[in-house]
Design a protein around this motif. Structure first.
Motif, PDB file in Angstrom:
ATOM      1  N   MET A   1      32.359  37.084  34.082  1.00  0.00           N
ATOM      2  CA  MET A   1      32.614  35.948  34.422  1.00  0.00           C
ATOM      3  C   MET A   1      31.633  34.939  34.050  1.00  0.00           C
ATOM      4  O   MET A   1      31.816  33.724  33.487  1.00  0.00           O
ATOM      5  N   PRO A   2      30.364  35.203  34.069  1.00  0.00           N
ATOM      6  CA  PRO A   2      29.078  34.367  33.763  1.00  0.00           C
ATOM      7  C   PRO A   2      29.097  34.112  32.237  1.00  0.00           C
ATOM      8  O   PRO A   2      28.805  32.997  31.825  1.00  0.00           O
ATOM      9  N   ALA A   3      29.455  34.985  31.432  1.00  0.00           N
ATOM     10  CA  ALA A   3      29.392  34.900  30.131  1.00  0.00           C
ATOM     11  C   ALA A   3      30.605  33.992  29.494  1.00  0.00           C
ATOM     12  O   ALA A   3      30.302  33.080  28.798  1.00  0.00           O
ATOM     13  N   PHE A   4      31.794  33.947  30.307  1.00  0.00           N
ATOM     14  CA  PHE A   4      32.917  32.996  29.975  1.00  0.00           C
ATOM     15  C   PHE A   4      32.338  31.682  30.426  1.00  0.00           C
ATOM     16  O   PHE A   4      32.534  30.730  29.590  1.00  0.00           O
ATOM     17  N   MET A   5      32.040  31.235  31.507  1.00  0.00           N
ATOM     18  CA  MET A   5      31.430  30.205  32.020  1.00  0.00           C
ATOM     19  C   MET A   5      30.278  29.467  30.810  1.00  0.00           C
ATOM     20  O   MET A   5      30.677  28.361  30.540  1.00  0.00           O
ATOM     21  N   ARG A   6      29.490  30.418  30.443  1.00  0.00           N
ATOM     22  CA  ARG A   6      28.452  29.892  29.524  1.00  0.00           C
ATOM     23  C   ARG A   6      29.012  29.728  28.244  1.00  0.00           C
ATOM     24  O   ARG A   6      29.100  28.416  27.678  1.00  0.00           O
TER      25      ARG A   6
END
Length: 61
Positions: A1-6
């Protein structure tokens, strides 16, 4: 999820700055047509730098 949000935040930061979005599209198009490897690498380096800068913009800035 963090990679998608970035990734999402980077795209959002670019989209809300029309001059930056236009600059990135220009660099992309010029690099695609460029036949000089050094010039193409320079164009892509600038493209990458601008995207990194956009990724570092915090929400609300």
């Amino acid at each position: 999820m963090p990679a998608f949000m970035r990734l999402w935040w980077t795209e959002y930061a670019i989209a809300r700055d029309p001059r930056l979005a236009a600059r990135l599209l220009d660099l992309e198009a010029r690099a695609a047509k460029c036949e000089d490897p050094e010039e193409s690498a320079g164009l892509l380096a600038e493209y990458s730098r601008l995207r990194r800068e956009a990724a570092m913009v915090k929400p609300g800035q």
